[in-house]
Design a protein around this motif. Sequence first.
Motif, PDB file in Angstrom:
ATOM      1  N   ALA A  79     -29.654 -10.406   0.102  1.00 56.22           N
ATOM      2  CA  ALA A  79     -29.159 -10.193  -1.260  1.00 56.22           C
ATOM      3  C   ALA A  79     -29.985 -11.040  -2.212  1.00 56.22           C
ATOM      4  N   LEU A  80     -30.608 -10.388  -3.193  1.00 52.56           N
ATOM      5  CA  LEU A  80     -31.484 -11.071  -4.152  1.00 52.56           C
ATOM      6  C   LEU A  80     -30.760 -11.225  -5.480  1.00 52.56           C
ATOM      7  N   TRP A  81     -30.421 -12.486  -5.796  1.00 46.42           N
ATOM      8  CA  TRP A  81     -29.651 -12.796  -7.013  1.00 46.42           C
ATOM      9  C   TRP A  81     -30.584 -13.399  -8.065  1.00 46.42           C
ATOM     10  N   GLY A  82     -30.355 -13.060  -9.307  1.00 49.41           N
ATOM     11  CA  GLY A  82     -31.172 -13.635 -10.386  1.00 49.41           C
ATOM     12  C   GLY A  82     -31.256 -12.666 -11.551  1.00 49.41           C
ATOM     13  N   THR A  83     -31.552 -13.229 -12.714  1.00 51.26           N
ATOM     14  CA  THR A  83     -31.516 -12.432 -13.941  1.00 51.26           C
ATOM     15  C   THR A  83     -32.669 -11.426 -14.026  1.00 51.26           C
TER      16      THR A  83
ATOM     17  N   ASP B 247     -25.892   3.118   7.226  1.00 46.55           N
ATOM     18  CA  ASP B 247     -26.946   3.276   8.246  1.00 46.55           C
ATOM     19  C   ASP B 247     -27.894   2.088   8.177  1.00 46.55           C
ATOM     20  N   ALA B 248     -28.237   1.691   6.973  1.00 50.51           N
ATOM     21  CA  ALA B 248     -29.147   0.554   6.786  1.00 50.51           C
ATOM     22  C   ALA B 248     -28.567  -0.703   7.422  1.00 50.51           C
ATOM     23  N   PHE B 249     -27.268  -0.913   7.264  1.00 52.38           N
ATOM     24  CA  PHE B 249     -26.631  -2.122   7.789  1.00 52.38           C
ATOM     25  C   PHE B 249     -26.655  -2.160   9.314  1.00 52.38           C
ATOM     26  N   ILE B 250     -26.794  -1.007   9.958  1.00 52.64           N
ATOM     27  CA  ILE B 250     -26.788  -0.972  11.430  1.00 52.64           C
ATOM     28  C   ILE B 250     -28.137  -1.400  12.005  1.00 52.64           C
ATOM     29  N   ASP B 251     -29.225  -0.759  11.569  1.00 47.71           N
ATOM     30  CA  ASP B 251     -30.481  -1.056  12.274  1.00 47.71           C
ATOM     31  C   ASP B 251     -31.701  -1.229  11.373  1.00 47.71           C
ATOM     32  N   ALA B 252     -31.467  -1.390  10.088  1.00 47.41           N
ATOM     33  CA  ALA B 252     -32.593  -1.650   9.175  1.00 47.41           C
ATOM     34  C   ALA B 252     -32.419  -3.059   8.595  1.00 47.41           C
ATOM     35  N   VAL B 253     -33.387  -3.485   7.817  1.00 43.42           N
ATOM     36  CA  VAL B 253     -33.213  -4.681   6.998  1.00 43.42           C
ATOM     37  C   VAL B 253     -33.024  -4.203   5.567  1.00 43.42           C
ATOM     38  N   SER B 254     -31.965  -4.656   4.936  1.00 43.63           N
ATOM     39  CA  SER B 254     -31.658  -4.237   3.567  1.00 43.63           C
ATOM     40  C   SER B 254     -32.015  -5.342   2.586  1.00 43.63           C
ATOM     41  N   LEU B 255     -32.868  -5.013   1.633  1.00 45.60           N
ATOM     42  CA  LEU B 255     -33.160  -5.921   0.517  1.00 45.60           C
ATOM     43  C   LEU B 255     -32.387  -5.365  -0.669  1.00 45.60           C
ATOM     44  N   ILE B 256     -31.512  -6.163  -1.238  1.00 48.56           N
ATOM     45  CA  ILE B 256     -30.643  -5.633  -2.298  1.00 48.56           C
ATOM     46  C   ILE B 256     -30.779  -6.429  -3.587  1.00 48.56           C
ATOM     47  N   GLU B 257     -31.359  -5.781  -4.600  1.00 49.79           N
ATOM     48  CA  GLU B 257     -31.373  -6.376  -5.942  1.00 49.79           C
ATOM     49  C   GLU B 257     -30.068  -5.982  -6.643  1.00 49.79           C
ATOM     50  N   TRP B 258     -29.541  -6.853  -7.457  1.00 51.39           N
ATOM     51  CA  TRP B 258     -28.262  -6.667  -8.155  1.00 51.39           C
ATOM     52  C   TRP B 258     -27.130  -6.379  -7.171  1.00 51.39           C
ATOM     53  N   PRO B 259     -26.976  -7.242  -6.142  1.00 53.49           N
ATOM     54  CA  PRO B 259     -25.946  -7.008  -5.124  1.00 53.49           C
ATOM     55  C   PRO B 259     -24.519  -7.095  -5.670  1.00 53.49           C
ATOM     56  N   ASP B 260     -24.362  -7.774  -6.832  1.00 50.09           N
ATOM     57  CA  ASP B 260     -23.018  -7.890  -7.415  1.00 50.09           C
ATOM     58  C   ASP B 260     -22.439  -6.523  -7.783  1.00 50.09           C
ATOM     59  N   LYS B 261     -23.330  -5.517  -7.937  1.00 46.86           N
ATOM     60  CA  LYS B 261     -22.868  -4.172  -8.292  1.00 46.86           C
ATOM     61  C   LYS B 261     -22.071  -3.521  -7.162  1.00 46.86           C
ATOM     62  N   MET B 262     -22.193  -4.065  -5.945  1.00 49.20           N
ATOM     63  CA  MET B 262     -21.430  -3.533  -4.814  1.00 49.20           C
ATOM     64  C   MET B 262     -20.036  -4.136  -4.738  1.00 49.20           C
ATOM     65  N   GLY B 263     -19.798  -5.164  -5.525  1.00 55.51           N
ATOM     66  CA  GLY B 263     -18.503  -5.842  -5.496  1.00 55.51           C
ATOM     67  C   GLY B 263     -18.160  -6.303  -4.097  1.00 55.51           C
ATOM     68  N   ARG B 264     -16.927  -5.993  -3.676  1.00 54.69           N
ATOM     69  CA  ARG B 264     -16.463  -6.482  -2.377  1.00 54.69           C
ATOM     70  C   ARG B 264     -17.028  -5.693  -1.201  1.00 54.69           C
ATOM     71  N   LEU B 265     -17.799  -4.659  -1.485  1.00 53.67           N
ATOM     72  CA  LEU B 265     -18.427  -3.887  -0.398  1.00 53.67           C
ATOM     73  C   LEU B 265     -19.663  -4.589   0.162  1.00 53.67           C
ATOM     74  N   LEU B 266     -20.083  -5.665  -0.501  1.00 57.84           N
ATOM     75  CA  LEU B 266     -21.224  -6.437   0.000  1.00 57.84           C
ATOM     76  C   LEU B 266     -20.756  -7.281   1.195  1.00 57.84           C
ATOM     77  N   PRO B 267     -21.302  -6.991   2.402  1.00 57.11           N
ATOM     78  CA  PRO B 267     -20.815  -7.706   3.588  1.00 57.11           C
ATOM     79  C   PRO B 267     -21.199  -9.186   3.583  1.00 57.11           C
ATOM     80  N   LYS B 268     -20.414  -9.988   4.311  1.00 54.48           N
ATOM     81  CA  LYS B 268     -20.748 -11.390   4.514  1.00 54.48           C
ATOM     82  C   LYS B 268     -21.592 -11.540   5.778  1.00 54.48           C
ATOM     83  N   ALA B 269     -21.269 -10.729   6.781  1.00 56.77           N
ATOM     84  CA  ALA B 269     -21.957 -10.830   8.071  1.00 56.77           C
ATOM     85  C   ALA B 269     -23.426 -10.448   7.926  1.00 56.77           C
TER      86      ALA B 269
END
Length: 154
Positions: free
Chosen positions: A30-34, A96-118
């Motif tokens: 998760a990439l955070w920043g303005t 699908d990405a969460f299973i076997d890919a690497v996910s780079l996420i800009e603006w992860p806050d837009k997912m709200g609580r759907l952003l996993p911790k694991a």
Amino acid sequence: MKTVKALTETDTQKIAAALAPLLQPGDIVALWGTLGVGKTAFSRYLIQHMTQTAQDVPSPTFTLLQVYDTDAFPIYHFDLYRLDKPTDVYELGIEDAFIDAVSLIEWPDKMGRLLPKANRLDIRINVDGTTRLFTFDSADASWQKRLNTWQVTI
Ligand SMILES: Nc1ncnc2c1ncn2[C@@H]1O[C@H](COP(=O)(O)OP(=O)(O)OP(=O)(O)O)[C@@H](O)[C@H]1O
Ligand SMILES: [Mg+2]
């Protein structure tokens, strides 16, 4: 937690290259920043390093997602800035990405609580004058272990 200073864009490139060997399938970065702080630039260097090519890595500002193949795993590069509501991420195939890919996420806050911790690494980028400060942190035990032994030389 680790903090690394980038004085130039080449430093950012070196930090991205240093992170690459730590990545495993299923990881979420998760990439955070303005606006304009360097989330895409960091992602671009990471993707170019992982694909071993200087290929074009456009910002997924409008497509919301760009997918890249590497020898080890696919990389899903998300920019969720324009996401209307958190549940719209399912339409992008994020599960699908969460299973076997690497996910780079800009603006992860837009997912709200759907952003996993694991499996999630949080990278916060701050600007201090012309310096970029990268902070690497995680609530995930596997990532904490990886970060503890991580050496970044720039
Ligand atoms: N040390 C540095 N690291 C990263 N980018 C830098 C650095 N120094 C200058 N830049 C410049 O800062 C800009 C960062 O833009 P970038 O698109 O990566 O930001 P972003 O955080 O993805 O923005 P957005 O929120 O719009 O997605 C680029 O023009 C890049 O060349
Ligand atoms: Mg961007």
